[in-house]
Design a protein around this motif. Structure first.
Motif, PDB file in Angstrom:
ATOM      1  N   VAL A  25       0.856  -1.185   0.000  1.00 45.03           N
ATOM      2  CA  VAL A  25       0.000   0.000   0.000  1.00 45.03           C
ATOM      3  C   VAL A  25       0.894   1.238   0.000  1.00 45.03           C
ATOM      4  O   VAL A  25       1.816   1.341   0.816  1.00 45.03           O
ATOM      5  CB  VAL A  25      -0.949   0.031   1.218  1.00 45.03           C
ATOM      6  CG1 VAL A  25      -1.899   1.232   1.112  1.00 45.03           C
ATOM      7  CG2 VAL A  25      -1.748  -1.266   1.331  1.00 45.03           C
ATOM      8  N   VAL A  26       0.624   2.130  -0.933  1.00 40.18           N
ATOM      9  CA  VAL A  26       1.440   3.321  -1.133  1.00 40.18           C
ATOM     10  C   VAL A  26       0.574   4.559  -1.017  1.00 40.18           C
ATOM     11  O   VAL A  26      -0.550   4.588  -1.520  1.00 40.18           O
ATOM     12  CB  VAL A  26       2.070   3.308  -2.541  1.00 40.18           C
ATOM     13  CG1 VAL A  26       2.890   4.560  -2.776  1.00 40.18           C
ATOM     14  CG2 VAL A  26       2.928   2.080  -2.719  1.00 40.18           C
ATOM     15  N   ARG A  27       1.105   5.572  -0.376  1.00 45.93           N
ATOM     16  CA  ARG A  27       0.415   6.838  -0.253  1.00 45.93           C
ATOM     17  C   ARG A  27       0.319   7.521  -1.629  1.00 45.93           C
ATOM     18  O   ARG A  27       1.267   7.472  -2.426  1.00 45.93           O
ATOM     19  CB  ARG A  27       1.221   7.724   0.698  1.00 45.93           C
ATOM     20  CG  ARG A  27       0.472   8.885   1.276  1.00 45.93           C
ATOM     21  CD  ARG A  27       1.409   9.721   2.132  1.00 45.93           C
ATOM     22  NE  ARG A  27       1.761   9.091   3.388  1.00 45.93           N
ATOM     23  CZ  ARG A  27       0.993   9.120   4.476  1.00 45.93           C
ATOM     24  NH1 ARG A  27      -0.174   9.725   4.438  1.00 45.93           N
ATOM     25  NH2 ARG A  27       1.385   8.553   5.593  1.00 45.93           N
ATOM     26  N   ALA A  28      -0.817   8.102  -1.913  1.00 52.07           N
ATOM     27  CA  ALA A  28      -1.010   8.891  -3.144  1.00 52.07           C
ATOM     28  C   ALA A  28      -1.637  10.209  -2.716  1.00 52.07           C
ATOM     29  O   ALA A  28      -2.833  10.416  -2.852  1.00 52.07           O
ATOM     30  CB  ALA A  28      -1.910   8.147  -4.126  1.00 52.07           C
ATOM     31  N   PRO A  29      -0.789  11.116  -2.196  1.00 52.62           N
ATOM     32  CA  PRO A  29      -1.296  12.295  -1.483  1.00 52.62           C
ATOM     33  C   PRO A  29      -2.281  13.132  -2.275  1.00 52.62           C
ATOM     34  O   PRO A  29      -3.254  13.641  -1.721  1.00 52.62           O
ATOM     35  CB  PRO A  29      -0.031  13.095  -1.179  1.00 52.62           C
ATOM     36  CG  PRO A  29       1.092  12.132  -1.278  1.00 52.62           C
ATOM     37  CD  PRO A  29       0.677  11.092  -2.268  1.00 52.62           C
ATOM     38  N   ASP A  30      -2.049  13.290  -3.583  1.00 47.52           N
ATOM     39  CA  ASP A  30      -2.955  14.204  -4.296  1.00 47.52           C
ATOM     40  C   ASP A  30      -4.078  13.475  -5.011  1.00 47.52           C
ATOM     41  O   ASP A  30      -4.723  14.050  -5.899  1.00 47.52           O
ATOM     42  CB  ASP A  30      -2.179  15.130  -5.226  1.00 47.52           C
ATOM     43  CG  ASP A  30      -1.632  14.403  -6.421  1.00 47.52           C
ATOM     44  OD1 ASP A  30      -1.122  15.056  -7.322  1.00 47.52           O
ATOM     45  OD2 ASP A  30      -1.714  13.159  -6.457  1.00 47.52           O
ATOM     46  N   GLY A  31      -4.320  12.211  -4.621  1.00 42.87           N
ATOM     47  CA  GLY A  31      -5.482  11.524  -5.167  1.00 42.87           C
ATOM     48  C   GLY A  31      -5.295  10.935  -6.550  1.00 42.87           C
ATOM     49  O   GLY A  31      -6.254  10.478  -7.169  1.00 42.87           O
TER      50      GLY A  31
ATOM     51  N   ALA B  28      -6.690   7.863  -7.430  1.00 41.50           N
ATOM     52  CA  ALA B  28      -6.528   7.139  -6.164  1.00 41.50           C
ATOM     53  C   ALA B  28      -7.370   7.891  -5.129  1.00 41.50           C
ATOM     54  O   ALA B  28      -6.847   8.650  -4.320  1.00 41.50           O
ATOM     55  CB  ALA B  28      -5.061   7.088  -5.754  1.00 41.50           C
ATOM     56  N   PRO B  29      -8.683   7.654  -5.177  1.00 40.98           N
ATOM     57  CA  PRO B  29      -9.624   8.545  -4.457  1.00 40.98           C
ATOM     58  C   PRO B  29      -9.330   8.691  -2.971  1.00 40.98           C
ATOM     59  O   PRO B  29      -9.473   9.770  -2.418  1.00 40.98           O
ATOM     60  CB  PRO B  29     -10.981   7.876  -4.682  1.00 40.98           C
ATOM     61  CG  PRO B  29     -10.815   6.993  -5.873  1.00 40.98           C
ATOM     62  CD  PRO B  29      -9.384   6.582  -5.879  1.00 40.98           C
TER      63      PRO B  29
END
Lengths: 302, 302
Positions: A25-31, B28-29
């Motif tokens: 699982v990876v962060r995708a800060p701006d969506g 990536a909502p």
């Protein structure tokens, strides 16, 4: 082997869950997440008698990372699938994964997943995920007539290094090194995006070929100024030793993963970028105002 | 070939930018993305004299998708790298990519990127990205003593189908089909997550092996109830014809990509899930309270 490849490695803050479960699982800060994949095959994309396994690992990561920075984004995570013959020494796979991690570290990114399977030849397949940092991606389709065309990074070095290797010339260590491990100007991608680049791509197939893809996507033409593409002394020396055309390496050599971008005419080019031409109405890539597709004698011109 | 593989395909709403640029962009909502990668190699993970290229494509996507649903997430995007010999007929690569798209459609997902290169044997490397829909991922490490152990999907069918193929038996079409293209219970993954599953994984190596990984990650033991693992009539018939042990297929057969999860004792199991045992303090996987690692005669027990 997978355990050996990931054990004891630091993960960046973007890695919420690293390797070891069914998925990471990876962060995708701006969506949104930027993603690209490339496969390298022994004998076709690299030779282990020329390149060390570590260099192969670095190159595989570099060419994937270049695709992300060419969008104006920054790589956060890599997934690595390796196929190798059962006879492959552990030292080779260890060096390969060490090279992968070394280049991944250039981005402060992480290897978040992997697979290692038996295959008849060494195959390295890498997927990279990146983050746009809140900016819109810079596409190949954004170039507009009147824009400046600019480049960051080296052109023709990898092609010259390959020519030196094929001719078994002595010397030219920097060119050979450039062929074995490209040094793309990673930071220049996000810098160009923030400076207002209208279009961008990385030079993987050659400047004229990749600019040609941009011209098609943008519905424009590009006119390159050969005086601004002057090969440096390294290329000139190798060209003289080989009886080759150094400008041809600059225009058609791929794999350096330089970045080429277009900027509005009134935008000062940011650090690391140099002007090489202009965007015009029309189609195709010109050099000094002339198409060289017809009589120019470049086999690779397209 | 890449153009043929992506032309005219619909992309889901999660695909902000599809194939054709340096990289794709995917929504990536909830600010995180789930990712996994798997490589399949001809002769090792599939045989083209047994499976059609379309079946290989479906299987490659299915095993990747199963990794995402086993986190309680849902696949949104696939990246596909294919290596194949230059002699590969276009009909084979077309059928392979058709199979990939067919299975991707089971998720209403998209193929957002790809690479196609020459290799000595057919190699399919797939990376899948998924979305958690705002929920926490369900990890292998979450099982707690007192939990129920439950399964969704088929156990042992792929192993039985393989045994039938190897013995060149007539009949047993359903088992053979299960070996060629697994049918994982995709929707049961997110359903389990929403129902409060504490731990989950997909059965790729075999029930006992994969539960063993969960036990290690969670620091618990699992006791399976053999009465709840009763092989159905299809497995029983094939076992009788082959002189094999159907329960052994159920316990050790992999590649069906069933889901196995743990739920708190007081949680009613959601639709599609059936109880097969309990979580205990301790370590390892028991069947009817006994470890069969010592004298049970299963080579694959671990």
């Amino acid at each position: 082997m997978i355990d050996r490849a990931v054990a004891g490695r630091d993960q960046p803050a973007t890695t919420l869950l690293g390797p070891g479960d069914d998925a990471a699982v990876v962060r995708a800060p701006d969506g949104a997440v930027v993603a690209s994949t490339d496969m390298l095959v022994q004998g076709r994309h690299f030779r282990l008698d020329w390149s060390s396994p570590e260099q192969v690992g670095r190159k595989a990561v570099a060419q994937n990372g270049a695709d992300i920075v060419a969008m104006g984004a920054w790589p956060t995570s890599f997934l690595v699938a390796i196929g190798c013959p059962p006879t492959t020494p552990v030292a080779v796979t260890d060096a390969l994964t060490a090279g992968i991690w070394a280049e991944v570290a250039e981005f402060d990114a992480g290897v978040i997943g992997g697979d290692m399977v038996q295959a008849e030849q060494l195959v390295v397949s890498i997927t990279v995920l990146g983050d746009l940092g809140g900016h819109a991606p810079v596409l190949r389709s954004g170039a507009r007539p009147g824009d400046q065309v600019a480049v960051a990074g080296r052109l023709g070095w990898s092609a010259a290094g390959l020519a030196v290797l094929l001719a078994e010339l002595d010397g030219f260590a920097e060119l050979i090194a450039a062929h074995k491990v490209p040094r793309p100007p990673y930071r220049s991608g996000p810098i160009a995006a923030r400076a207002g680049a209208t279009g961008m791509t990385d030079v993987s197939d050659g400047l004229v070929a990749d600019l040609g893809h941009m011209c098609t996507a943008s519905g424009v033409a590009v006119d390159l100024d050969s005086a601004l593409l002057e090969p440096g002394p390294e290329l000139a020396a190798a060209a003289e030793a080989l009886g080759a055309d150094a400008l041809d390496w600059v225009l058609t050599g791929g794999e350096d993963h330089a970045l080429v971008a277009t900027f509005p005419a009134d935008v000062p080019l940011p650090e690391g970028w140099r002007r090489i031409g202009s965007v015009l109405a029309g189609e195709g890539v010109l050099v000094d105002g002339r198409s060289r597709a017809g009589g120019g004698g470049w086999q690779s011109f397209d």
